[in-house]
Scaffold this motif. Structure first.
Motif, PDB file in Angstrom:
ATOM      1  N   ASN A  31      21.784 114.760 -19.465  1.00 38.87           N
ATOM      2  CA  ASN A  31      21.044 113.904 -19.762  1.00 38.87           C
ATOM      3  C   ASN A  31      20.941 112.843 -18.358  1.00 38.87           C
ATOM      4  OD1 ASN A  31      22.381 113.990 -22.872  1.00 38.87           O
ATOM      5  ND2 ASN A  31      20.351 114.937 -22.252  1.00 38.87           N
ATOM      6  N   VAL A  32      21.891 112.530 -17.750  1.00 38.19           N
ATOM      7  CA  VAL A  32      22.067 111.635 -16.785  1.00 38.19           C
ATOM      8  C   VAL A  32      22.876 112.463 -15.711  1.00 38.19           C
ATOM      9  CG1 VAL A  32      22.407 109.315 -15.926  1.00 38.19           C
ATOM     10  CG2 VAL A  32      21.696 109.817 -18.252  1.00 38.19           C
ATOM     11  N   THR A  49      21.787 106.049 -10.715  1.00 38.58           N
ATOM     12  CA  THR A  49      21.761 107.317 -11.582  1.00 38.58           C
ATOM     13  C   THR A  49      20.247 107.685 -11.756  1.00 38.58           C
ATOM     14  OG1 THR A  49      21.629 106.004 -13.419  1.00 38.58           O
ATOM     15  CG2 THR A  49      23.823 106.683 -12.820  1.00 38.58           C
ATOM     16  N   MET A  50      19.932 108.823 -12.287  1.00 37.75           N
ATOM     17  CA  MET A  50      18.551 109.407 -12.731  1.00 37.75           C
ATOM     18  C   MET A  50      18.680 110.105 -13.831  1.00 37.75           C
ATOM     19  SD  MET A  50      17.359 112.321  -9.997  1.00 37.75           S
ATOM     20  CE  MET A  50      16.074 112.508 -10.830  1.00 37.75           C
ATOM     21  N   ALA A  51      17.617 110.161 -14.677  1.00 35.68           N
ATOM     22  CA  ALA A  51      17.467 110.863 -16.055  1.00 35.68           C
ATOM     23  C   ALA A  51      16.124 111.661 -16.027  1.00 35.68           C
ATOM     24  CB  ALA A  51      17.671 109.890 -17.368  1.00 35.68           C
ATOM     25  N   ARG A  53      12.317 112.777 -16.445  1.00 40.24           N
ATOM     26  CA  ARG A  53      11.261 111.753 -16.316  1.00 40.24           C
ATOM     27  C   ARG A  53      11.241 110.935 -15.246  1.00 40.24           C
ATOM     28  NH1 ARG A  53      11.560 113.138 -21.900  1.00 40.24           N
ATOM     29  NH2 ARG A  53       9.841 114.524 -22.561  1.00 40.24           N
ATOM     30  N   ASP A  54      12.127 111.172 -14.255  1.00 44.16           N
ATOM     31  CA  ASP A  54      12.129 110.541 -13.112  1.00 44.16           C
ATOM     32  C   ASP A  54      12.731 108.749 -13.328  1.00 44.16           C
ATOM     33  OD1 ASP A  54      10.158 109.425 -10.267  1.00 44.16           O
ATOM     34  OD2 ASP A  54      12.083 110.312 -10.417  1.00 44.16           O
ATOM     35  N   LYS A  55      13.722 108.752 -14.425  1.00 46.19           N
ATOM     36  CA  LYS A  55      14.287 107.289 -14.687  1.00 46.19           C
ATOM     37  C   LYS A  55      15.360 107.069 -13.972  1.00 46.19           C
ATOM     38  CE  LYS A  55      12.849 107.679 -19.524  1.00 46.19           C
ATOM     39  NZ  LYS A  55      13.295 107.686 -20.849  1.00 46.19           N
ATOM     40  N   LYS A  56      15.282 106.077 -13.091  1.00 49.42           N
ATOM     41  CA  LYS A  56      16.208 105.811 -12.083  1.00 49.42           C
ATOM     42  C   LYS A  56      16.710 104.332 -12.298  1.00 49.42           C
ATOM     43  CE  LYS A  56      13.984 108.689  -8.919  1.00 49.42           C
ATOM     44  NZ  LYS A  56      13.418 109.205  -7.340  1.00 49.42           N
ATOM     45  N   VAL A  57      17.955 104.526 -11.913  1.00 49.84           N
ATOM     46  CA  VAL A  57      18.891 103.144 -12.221  1.00 49.84           C
ATOM     47  C   VAL A  57      19.506 102.735 -10.747  1.00 49.84           C
ATOM     48  CG1 VAL A  57      20.813 101.625 -13.120  1.00 49.84           C
ATOM     49  CG2 VAL A  57      18.937 103.262 -14.450  1.00 49.84           C
ATOM     50  N   GLU A  75      13.980 117.957 -19.854  1.00 56.95           N
ATOM     51  CA  GLU A  75      14.724 117.176 -20.560  1.00 56.95           C
ATOM     52  C   GLU A  75      16.192 117.090 -20.046  1.00 56.95           C
ATOM     53  OE1 GLU A  75      13.648 115.796 -23.121  1.00 56.95           O
ATOM     54  OE2 GLU A  75      11.568 116.536 -22.971  1.00 56.95           O
TER      55      GLU A  75
END
Length: 126
Positions: A31-32, A49-51, A53-57, A75
């Motif tokens: 997932n990450v 990190t990234m998840a 749908r291009d979610k990045k931290v 997913e």
């Protein structure tokens, strides 16, 4: 899940380096993915990190200098790269690829694991 890292090395301050990490095995449940680092005498810390749908931290210390990218399915994530620009001596550390794996069975049982790569050294000289 196995994580294989590549990249790293020695660079002068202000230079750039790229790290890559490829996951294999049960990647559809990752997932990450991302990167942590550990400098001598310090605790391991989040870099980016990234998840799906291009979610990045990003850690505050690397925002604007580092960029994470990667790919997988809608997913899951199966590979990540870390593009490091304007490197500073304080970026010197062992960088570890990280993957968070989770799975829920049809019976409702849930499983989760943290996976780590072997680590790759990044040294920034002043």
């Amino acid at each position: 899940v196995q994580l294989v890292e590549s990249g790293g090395g020695l660079v002068q301050a202000g230079g750039s380096l790229n790290l890559s990490c490829q996951a294999s095995g049960s990647t559809l449940s990752i997932n990450v993915m991302g990167w942590y680092r550990q400098a001598p005498g310090k605790e391991r810390e989040l870099v980016a990190t990234m998840a799906p749908r291009d979610k990045k931290v990003y850690a505050d210390s690397v925002k604007g200098r580092f960029s994470i990218s990667g790919g997988g399915t809608r997913e899951s994530v199966s590979r990540v790269s870390l593009h490091m620009n304007d490197l500073k001596p304080e970026d010197t550390a062992v960088y570890y690829c990280y993957a968070y794996w989770s799975y829920e069975s049809s019976g409702g049982a849930s499983y989760e694991y943290d996976y780590w790569g072997q680590g790759t050294q990044v040294t920034v000289s002043s």
